[in-house]
Design a protein around this motif. Structure first.
Motif, PDB file in Angstrom:
ATOM      1  N   ARG A  50      47.008  74.436 -82.404  1.00 45.86           N
ATOM      2  CA  ARG A  50      48.150  75.203 -81.902  1.00 45.86           C
ATOM      3  C   ARG A  50      48.082  76.672 -82.305  1.00 45.86           C
ATOM      4  N   GLN A  51      47.151  77.017 -83.193  1.00 45.70           N
ATOM      5  CA  GLN A  51      46.991  78.412 -83.589  1.00 45.70           C
ATOM      6  C   GLN A  51      45.848  79.112 -82.845  1.00 45.70           C
ATOM      7  N   ALA A  52      45.110  78.376 -82.023  1.00 41.12           N
ATOM      8  CA  ALA A  52      43.877  78.904 -81.431  1.00 41.12           C
ATOM      9  C   ALA A  52      44.152  79.849 -80.270  1.00 41.12           C
ATOM     10  N   ASP A  53      43.272  80.857 -80.141  1.00 38.89           N
ATOM     11  CA  ASP A  53      43.224  81.706 -78.945  1.00 38.89           C
ATOM     12  C   ASP A  53      42.220  81.139 -77.945  1.00 38.89           C
ATOM     13  N   VAL A  54      41.143  80.531 -78.488  1.00 41.91           N
ATOM     14  CA  VAL A  54      40.072  79.990 -77.663  1.00 41.91           C
ATOM     15  C   VAL A  54      39.773  78.579 -78.155  1.00 41.91           C
ATOM     16  N   VAL A  55      39.667  77.639 -77.206  1.00 44.13           N
ATOM     17  CA  VAL A  55      39.310  76.261 -77.541  1.00 44.13           C
ATOM     18  C   VAL A  55      38.035  75.913 -76.781  1.00 44.13           C
ATOM     19  N   VAL A  56      37.011  75.523 -77.535  1.00 42.92           N
ATOM     20  CA  VAL A  56      35.731  75.109 -76.956  1.00 42.92           C
ATOM     21  C   VAL A  56      35.688  73.592 -77.058  1.00 42.92           C
ATOM     22  N   VAL A  57      35.684  72.910 -75.905  1.00 40.50           N
ATOM     23  CA  VAL A  57      35.964  71.477 -75.921  1.00 40.50           C
ATOM     24  C   VAL A  57      34.804  70.674 -75.346  1.00 40.50           C
ATOM     25  N   ASP A  58      34.596  69.485 -75.918  1.00 38.80           N
ATOM     26  CA  ASP A  58      33.586  68.533 -75.462  1.00 38.80           C
ATOM     27  C   ASP A  58      34.131  67.663 -74.333  1.00 38.80           C
ATOM     28  N   GLU A  74      42.475  80.316 -73.940  1.00 37.77           N
ATOM     29  CA  GLU A  74      41.290  80.140 -73.099  1.00 37.77           C
ATOM     30  C   GLU A  74      40.581  78.845 -73.491  1.00 37.77           C
ATOM     31  N   VAL A  75      40.334  77.991 -72.505  1.00 39.69           N
ATOM     32  CA  VAL A  75      39.652  76.719 -72.741  1.00 39.69           C
ATOM     33  C   VAL A  75      38.272  76.794 -72.104  1.00 39.69           C
ATOM     34  N   ILE A  76      37.229  76.547 -72.911  1.00 40.16           N
ATOM     35  CA  ILE A  76      35.844  76.625 -72.442  1.00 40.16           C
ATOM     36  C   ILE A  76      35.221  75.236 -72.539  1.00 40.16           C
TER      37      ILE A  76
END
Length: 527
Positions: A50-58, A74-76
């Motif tokens: 909940r603190q993230a600016d960018v989430v890199v997800v599997d 941003e979700v990558i």
């Protein structure tokens, strides 16, 4: 009546109230997202997310959680699927470093636990090498959650006292086979559904009890969860019939038996507290036992080709079906394990000691070469392996009319025509006896096809395959290359560049090839 929360109770929807974890600008958190269900992420992981600016997800991470974080995040996607990677692992590390270096707060949301077959260590190293602060949040690994969701305890007092987790993409190693053979160990095979026939055949060819229970849990903890159960000898057919697909976790061991946790009318398993309480089970792979017939040790050359390994093991499994009462083991003289010498030593005692089958007057083990002619491997490697042991070696597979018939079928399957010039490609050997065997095999193929066949060699002898193909083409005809190899591998790859118009497949997994192997074994026994 529903109880009202106390006024001073923590808000269960606010993970920050339970966790003091903080994610600063330019920092990375590797968060284990759990096995799939959204509510199985840890409180700490959710607080950082909940603190993230960018989430890199599997692909297998709880992707829906990232979608709930708001438009400003941003979700990558960097998910990996079997045989398909959206980003190479090195590129993922570079992405984390680049994004954090830009001042963003980055969460790397991974499925399961970052350090259980999740390559999280590589991502931590990439961040620290670049001076990026990084923290790791453990997750509920599917290696534990998957079996639990399917009612399979990894350990159970008096039944299973250890668990062994395997990346099931490649061959099973010696430690994996030892775990499968140990009745006190539960083995968890991860990412192995696509390779299930390969895993099962290797286990059975290494002497693992075919009655060992197996459970597969697909999409564990998710709405689509389903289970399939069987034994090592039946699970391939069960999974095929039930349409089991990835993602799934495979569990092998006593606790995977159907109804293990159901109430038992009969006395259940012993409730001892240590390994000494576990009942005796199958011996370790390759350990001596009292078989119903002499061991058949099927000895192939070995290859680094994944396809080639699968073909050879499929052939061995076909032999196993034809000889259901004969204990069959795999062995190799090069590249692969188990090594022939080790297998022979584990099954056949030194000659002169008490023999397991002395009353019948035959050896404890018969080594059948899955090799097409004599040469250094038959004349030296196999001969040396059985020397001084209660074991004998059978003749190589060729020459044999049935192999000519199979080569004829492979030519037809590849599109060979009646007017084609035929070149038979043999592996090649410097051994005169082996060369004579190849010549006899070419004559048998010529007889079967009712036309001339030119013998050529891939190595060690002449003419070479490219020379023979060029000579045949000089006559103005199409050239069909008959493939006198057992399975795909390095030599087969060379044939693809030999210039022929038609390249037949290797002999491969064929009923007649298996029949030859059976005959070589039975010939030693006088059957």
């Amino acid at each position: 009546m529903t109880a009202s929360p106390r006024p001073d109770a923590l808000d269960p929807l606010d993970p920050a109230a339970l966790s003091g974890a903080r994610l600063g600008d330019g920092e990375v958190a590797l968060v284990g997202g759990g096995p799939g269900a959204l509510d199985l992420i840890t409180v700490r992981g959710l607080a950082l997310l909940r603190q993230a600016d960018v989430v890199v997800v599997d692909r297998l991470g709880p992707r829906d959680l990232a979608d709930m974080l708001g438009e400003g995040v941003e979700v990558i996607e960097v998910g990996k699927a079997p045989g398909r990677h959206s980003l190479p692992q090195r590129a993922i590390g570079e992405l984390l470093v680049r994004t954090a270096s830009a001042g963003h707060r980055v969460v790397r949301l991974k499925g399961g636990d970052p350090f259980v077959l999740g390559r999280g260590g590589e991502e931590v190293l990439a961040c620290r090498a670049a001076g990026i602060p990084v923290q790791v949040v453990p997750g509920v690994t599917s290696a534990i959650a998957g079996p639990a969701a399917g009612d399979v305890p990894l350990t159970h007092r008096g039944t299973a006292v250890a668990a062994h987790i395997v990346n099931a993409h490649g061959d099973l190693g010696p430690a994996d086979l030892a775990a499968l053979a140990d009745p006190g160990t539960t083995t968890v095979l991860m990412m192995g559904v696509e390779w299930l026939p390969r895993l099962v055949s290797q286990a059975l060819l290494s002497g693992i009890d075919p009655h060992t229970p197996v459970a597969i849990v697909q999409e564990a903890t998710l709405p689509g969860q389903r289970e399939a159960r069987g034994t090592l000898g039946t699970i391939v057919e069960v999974a095929r019939r039930e349409g089991i697909a990835s993602p799934a976790v495979i569990v092998v061991g006593r606790t995977a038996a159907a109804g293990f946790l159901a109430p038992h009318e009969e006395p259940g398993p012993s409730h001892g507290s240590g390994r000494e309480a576990v009942e005796p089970g199958p011996a370790a792979p390759g350990a001596p036992e009292v078989p119903s017939a002499p061991y058949l040790i099927a000895c192939a050359h070995g290859t680094r080709s994944r396809e080639g390994r699968d073909v050879v093991r499929a052939l061995m499994m076909r032999v196993r079906e034809q000889l259901p009462d004969v204990p069959l083991r795999e062995a190799y003289v090069d590249v692969q394990s188990p090594d022939l010498v080790d297998v022979v030593r584990s099954l056949a005692p030194p000659r002169g000691e008490i023999r397991t089958r002395e009353s019948e007057g035959i050896a404890a083990a018969v080594v059948v070469p899955l090799l097409l002619s004599t040469g250094i491997h038959v004349g030296h490697d196999i001969a040396d392996a059985v020397a001084g042991r209660d074991a004998v070696a059978a003749a190589p597979m060729g020459p044999d009319r049935r192999l000519a018939e199979v080569m004829g079928q492979r030519l037809q399957e590849a599109g060979a025509r009646a007017g084609d010039a035929v070149v038979m490609a043999a592996a090649g050997t410097r051994d005169p006896a082996g060369q004579a065997m190849a010549e006899e095999m070419a004559a048998l193929l010529s007889e079967h096809l009712e036309r001339p066949v030119t013998l050529a060699h891939i190595a060690a002898a002449s003419p070479s395959v490219p020379e023979a193909v060029a000579a045949a083409r000089a006559e103005g005809r199409r050239v069909a290359l008959a493939n006198y190899l057992l399975a795909p591998g390095y030599f087969h790859g060379l044939l693809e560049h030999a210039g022929a118009d038609v390249l037949a497949g290797p002999l491969g997994d064929h009923p007649l090839v298996a029949e030859v192997v059976v005959d070589r074994y039975q010939a030693v026994l006088g059957a």
